[in-house]
Motif scaffolding. Structure first.
Motif, PDB file in Angstrom:
ATOM      1  N   ILE A  70       0.833  -1.205   0.000  1.00  0.00           N
ATOM      2  CA  ILE A  70       0.000   0.000   0.000  1.00  0.00           C
ATOM      3  C   ILE A  70       0.868   1.255   0.000  1.00  0.00           C
ATOM      4  N   VAL A  71       1.861   1.273   0.857  1.00  0.00           N
ATOM      5  CA  VAL A  71       2.755   2.436   0.943  1.00  0.00           C
ATOM      6  C   VAL A  71       3.533   2.611  -0.356  1.00  0.00           C
ATOM      7  N   SER A  72       3.915   1.511  -0.970  1.00  0.00           N
ATOM      8  CA  SER A  72       4.677   1.582  -2.222  1.00  0.00           C
ATOM      9  C   SER A  72       3.843   2.137  -3.360  1.00  0.00           C
ATOM     10  N   SER A  73       2.532   1.966  -3.280  1.00  0.00           N
ATOM     11  CA  SER A  73       1.678   2.493  -4.348  1.00  0.00           C
ATOM     12  C   SER A  73       1.401   3.979  -4.148  1.00  0.00           C
ATOM     13  N   ASP A  74       1.737   4.503  -2.969  1.00  0.00           N
ATOM     14  CA  ASP A  74       1.579   5.928  -2.677  1.00  0.00           C
ATOM     15  C   ASP A  74       2.666   6.692  -3.432  1.00  0.00           C
ATOM     16  N   THR A  75       2.295   7.775  -4.047  1.00  0.00           N
ATOM     17  CA  THR A  75       3.266   8.550  -4.827  1.00  0.00           C
ATOM     18  C   THR A  75       4.337   9.192  -3.953  1.00  0.00           C
ATOM     19  N   LEU A  76       4.074   9.307  -2.662  1.00  0.00           N
ATOM     20  CA  LEU A  76       5.052   9.911  -1.751  1.00  0.00           C
ATOM     21  C   LEU A  76       6.340   9.089  -1.697  1.00  0.00           C
ATOM     22  N   LEU A  77       6.203   7.785  -1.510  1.00  0.00           N
ATOM     23  CA  LEU A  77       7.395   6.938  -1.419  1.00  0.00           C
ATOM     24  C   LEU A  77       7.698   6.228  -2.728  1.00  0.00           C
ATOM     25  N   GLY A  78       6.681   6.000  -3.513  1.00  0.00           N
ATOM     26  CA  GLY A  78       6.901   5.284  -4.764  1.00  0.00           C
ATOM     27  C   GLY A  78       7.432   3.885  -4.517  1.00  0.00           C
ATOM     28  N   SER A  79       8.096   3.341  -5.492  1.00  0.00           N
ATOM     29  CA  SER A  79       8.611   1.976  -5.371  1.00  0.00           C
ATOM     30  C   SER A  79      10.058   2.020  -4.900  1.00  0.00           C
ATOM     31  N   SER A  80      10.238   2.329  -3.641  1.00  0.00           N
ATOM     32  CA  SER A  80      11.569   2.391  -3.051  1.00  0.00           C
ATOM     33  C   SER A  80      12.216   1.010  -3.050  1.00  0.00           C
ATOM     34  N   SER A  81      13.482   0.962  -3.444  1.00  0.00           N
ATOM     35  CA  SER A  81      14.185  -0.329  -3.424  1.00  0.00           C
ATOM     36  C   SER A  81      14.328  -0.841  -1.996  1.00  0.00           C
ATOM     37  N   LEU A  82      14.374   0.060  -1.021  1.00  0.00           N
ATOM     38  CA  LEU A  82      14.443  -0.380   0.379  1.00  0.00           C
ATOM     39  C   LEU A  82      13.161  -1.112   0.774  1.00  0.00           C
ATOM     40  N   LEU A  83      12.033  -0.624   0.294  1.00  0.00           N
ATOM     41  CA  LEU A  83      10.773  -1.295   0.586  1.00  0.00           C
ATOM     42  C   LEU A  83      10.695  -2.649  -0.125  1.00  0.00           C
ATOM     43  N   THR A  84      11.226  -2.693  -1.329  1.00  0.00           N
ATOM     44  CA  THR A  84      11.260  -3.978  -2.047  1.00  0.00           C
ATOM     45  C   THR A  84      12.097  -4.978  -1.271  1.00  0.00           C
ATOM     46  N   TRP A  85      13.244  -4.547  -0.785  1.00  0.00           N
ATOM     47  CA  TRP A  85      14.089  -5.435   0.009  1.00  0.00           C
ATOM     48  C   TRP A  85      13.409  -5.828   1.315  1.00  0.00           C
ATOM     49  N   ALA A  86      12.645  -4.909   1.890  1.00  0.00           N
ATOM     50  CA  ALA A  86      11.906  -5.222   3.113  1.00  0.00           C
ATOM     51  C   ALA A  86      10.931  -6.366   2.857  1.00  0.00           C
ATOM     52  N   VAL A  87      10.241  -6.316   1.725  1.00  0.00           N
ATOM     53  CA  VAL A  87       9.307  -7.395   1.389  1.00  0.00           C
ATOM     54  C   VAL A  87      10.050  -8.717   1.206  1.00  0.00           C
ATOM     55  N   TYR A  88      11.185  -8.678   0.498  1.00  0.00           N
ATOM     56  CA  TYR A  88      11.959  -9.905   0.323  1.00  0.00           C
ATOM     57  C   TYR A  88      12.391 -10.476   1.670  1.00  0.00           C
ATOM     58  N   CYS A  89      12.827  -9.601   2.560  1.00  0.00           N
ATOM     59  CA  CYS A  89      13.255 -10.059   3.894  1.00  0.00           C
ATOM     60  C   CYS A  89      12.080 -10.650   4.674  1.00  0.00           C
ATOM     61  N   MET A  90      10.913 -10.017   4.569  1.00  0.00           N
ATOM     62  CA  MET A  90       9.740 -10.566   5.259  1.00  0.00           C
ATOM     63  C   MET A  90       9.359 -11.926   4.687  1.00  0.00           C
ATOM     64  N   LEU A  91       9.393 -12.049   3.370  1.00  0.00           N
ATOM     65  CA  LEU A  91       9.045 -13.317   2.730  1.00  0.00           C
ATOM     66  C   LEU A  91       9.998 -14.441   3.144  1.00  0.00           C
ATOM     67  N   VAL A  92      11.276 -14.183   3.022  1.00  0.00           N
ATOM     68  CA  VAL A  92      12.259 -15.208   3.385  1.00  0.00           C
ATOM     69  C   VAL A  92      12.231 -15.439   4.899  1.00  0.00           C
ATOM     70  N   GLY A  93      11.969 -14.392   5.665  1.00  0.00           N
ATOM     71  CA  GLY A  93      11.818 -14.544   7.110  1.00  0.00           C
ATOM     72  C   GLY A  93      10.669 -15.471   7.461  1.00  0.00           C
ATOM     73  N   ILE A  94       9.552 -15.344   6.754  1.00  0.00           N
ATOM     74  CA  ILE A  94       8.421 -16.251   6.984  1.00  0.00           C
ATOM     75  C   ILE A  94       8.826 -17.684   6.681  1.00  0.00           C
ATOM     76  N   ILE A  95       9.527 -17.867   5.583  1.00  0.00           N
ATOM     77  CA  ILE A  95       9.953 -19.222   5.207  1.00  0.00           C
ATOM     78  C   ILE A  95      10.868 -19.810   6.275  1.00  0.00           C
ATOM     79  N   PHE A  96      11.873 -19.037   6.708  1.00  0.00           N
ATOM     80  CA  PHE A  96      12.826 -19.553   7.690  1.00  0.00           C
ATOM     81  C   PHE A  96      12.222 -19.643   9.087  1.00  0.00           C
TER      82      PHE A  96
END
Length: 124
Positions: free
Chosen positions: A58-84
């Motif tokens: 939701i935050v990434s779709s906001d024009t204020l932050l846009g598609s920040s690479s830090l947010l993308t990495w945050a999602v990857y970390c959450m995904l892999v964190g769930i797996i581990f």
């Protein structure tokens, strides 16, 4: 970031399914109440981070932050964190193999990294 919203929703839905499965189908299969509690912890952390992924979407779709690479990495970390984290706890709860607990902290560390990335993304 429709992909993040969809991914988070799938993981949240799976969390509900796994929670119900643990509470009903596995209720009498756990070796002790301790393992049922481990299953519940896995479900809780999966759900928290699925909701986190949705929030980042939701935050990434906001024009204020846009598609920040830090947010993308945050999602990857959450995904892999769930797996581990949650994944290792699910297997531990069902099998009782305690050595699996050794990889659980890796997932926890990934969760921490993810939230730190979310915190710093607006300032980067």
């Amino acid at each position: 970031m429709e992909l993040f919203l969809a991914l988070g929703a799938v993981l949240a839905g799976l969390g509900v399914v796994l929670g119900a499965f643990g509470a009903h189908a596995l209720k009498d299969k756990f070796a002790s109440p301790h393992y049922a509690a481990i299953w519940e912890t896995a479900v809780q952390y999966q759900m928290y981070h699925a909701l986190g992924i949705i929030a980042v979407g939701i935050v990434s779709s906001d024009t204020l932050l846009g598609s920040s690479s830090l947010l993308t990495w945050a999602v990857y970390c959450m995904l892999v964190g769930i797996i581990f984290f949650s994944g290792s706890l699910y297997v531990l709860a069902v099998t009782g193999v305690k050595k699996l607990g050794a990889i659980t902290p890796i997932g926890g560390l990934l969760f921490i990294i993810a939230w730190v990335l979310v915190v710093i993304a607006p300032f980067a």
